[in-house]
Motif scaffolding. Structure first.
Motif, PDB file in Angstrom:
ATOM      1  N   TYR A  13       0.826  -1.199   0.000  1.00 49.38           N
ATOM      2  CA  TYR A  13       0.000   0.000   0.000  1.00 49.38           C
ATOM      3  C   TYR A  13       0.869   1.261   0.000  1.00 49.38           C
ATOM      4  O   TYR A  13       2.080   1.217   0.252  1.00 49.38           O
ATOM      5  N   ASP A  15       0.696   5.262   1.644  1.00 53.46           N
ATOM      6  CA  ASP A  15       0.034   6.124   2.627  1.00 53.46           C
ATOM      7  C   ASP A  15       0.780   7.454   2.598  1.00 53.46           C
ATOM      8  O   ASP A  15       1.851   7.587   3.200  1.00 53.46           O
ATOM      9  N   ARG A  51      -4.341  13.406   3.385  1.00 52.34           N
ATOM     10  CA  ARG A  51      -3.824  12.043   3.457  1.00 52.34           C
ATOM     11  C   ARG A  51      -4.525  11.174   2.422  1.00 52.34           C
ATOM     12  O   ARG A  51      -5.743  11.215   2.277  1.00 52.34           O
ATOM     13  N   VAL A  53      -4.594   7.108   0.846  1.00 52.51           N
ATOM     14  CA  VAL A  53      -4.203   5.700   0.969  1.00 52.51           C
ATOM     15  C   VAL A  53      -4.688   4.960  -0.274  1.00 52.51           C
ATOM     16  O   VAL A  53      -5.811   5.176  -0.742  1.00 52.51           O
ATOM     17  N   LEU A  85      -3.681   1.376  10.089  1.00 55.92           N
ATOM     18  CA  LEU A  85      -3.228   2.757   9.919  1.00 55.92           C
ATOM     19  C   LEU A  85      -3.938   3.722  10.863  1.00 55.92           C
ATOM     20  O   LEU A  85      -3.672   4.932  10.833  1.00 55.92           O
TER      21      LEU A  85
END
Length: 258
Positions: A13, A15, A51, A53, A85
């Motif tokens: 992933y 982030d 943010r 993701v 997270l």
């Protein structure tokens, strides 16, 4: 590339972006046989101010694992990642099968979803009997031909052939078990009778030329949503790469209103 081990699969992933300010995190979910890089344009834009993701779903891209049989299992993987997270509330953006995952999460965890964007996605694959038989028969051809046929027809007429060939090669790298099992999972997916329960504001963006999941099916779904906004774009099924700037602008406008 960070990874998280979830039920025997190492999920890769990204982030990125600031942790404070700019609203709740955006979570991008790719579709069948794709990977997190479908969202490169959106990541570059949104991570400057909030943010973001995105992940490679189990068995896709740089993530390991197989054996997944349902869309709900993929949704559980994503929830496990967001729990890891420590992201409690988020905006979900899902393309195609990723939109099915998003709807599954919105139904199972409504308190966690602030808004949702469905890109070329539907709540139920409802085709004629003839089309259904054709889809079933297509699984009997050689694997690479099956993948090539499905990916080529996902793009609107006129999209560069060399780029399409690149996406075909990338999709064919997805393990056969994952491709075929999730093809069946998408055909079995059906939350159409439940989408009236999804109360979060939802943007449905669809390509006018989408023949994989035709726009008429999306409109049928939109009628059942309590709070849906519909946007039709001159593109095929692969909106994130066919019209990335237009898609990004539509998402940006939606998540920054209200």
């Amino acid at each position: 590339m960070p990874q998280l081990e979830v039920d025997g699969a190492a999920l890769t992933y990204d982030d990125e972006g600031p942790r404070d300010g700019g609203g709740v995190p955006l979570v991008f979910v790719h579709g069948w046989t794709a990977n997190r890089h479908r969202w490169d344009h959106q990541l570059a834009h949104f991570a400057e101010k909030r943010r973001v993701v995105r992940l490679d779903l189990r068995g896709h891209g740089d993530s390991g694992g197989a054996g997944v049989k349902t869309v709900a299992e993929l949704a559980n993987d994503l929830i496990a990642l967001l729990d890891h997270l420590k992201i409690e509330r988020f905006v979900l953006v899902g393309h195609s099968m990723g939109g099915m995952i998003a709807q599954t999460i919105a139904l199972a965890h409504p308190e966690r979803v602030e808004r949702m964007v469905l890109v070329n996605s539907i709540a139920k694959m409802a085709f004629s009997r003839g089309r259904g038989l054709l889809m079933a028969a297509s699984t009997l051809v050689p694997f690479k031909l099956f993948v090539a046929t499905n990916i080529q027809r996902a793009f609107a007429p006129g999209y560069p052939r060399e780029e399409i060939r690149g996406y075909v090669r990338s999709s064919a790298d997805t393990p056969r078990e994952v491709v075929m099992t999730l093809y069946g999972a998408m055909r079995a997916f059906d939350v159409l009778d439940r989408v009236g329960e999804i109360q979060v504001p939802t943007l449905m963006i669809h390509g006018y030329h989408d023949i994989q999941l035709p726009v008429q099916q999306m409109l049928r779904m939109a009628k059942a949503y309590p709070d849906a906004t519909v946007r039709i774009i001159d593109a095929g099924h692969e909106l994130p790469v066919e019209k990335p700037a237009e898609l990004t602008a539509a998402i940006d406008a939606f998540v920054t209103t209200g």
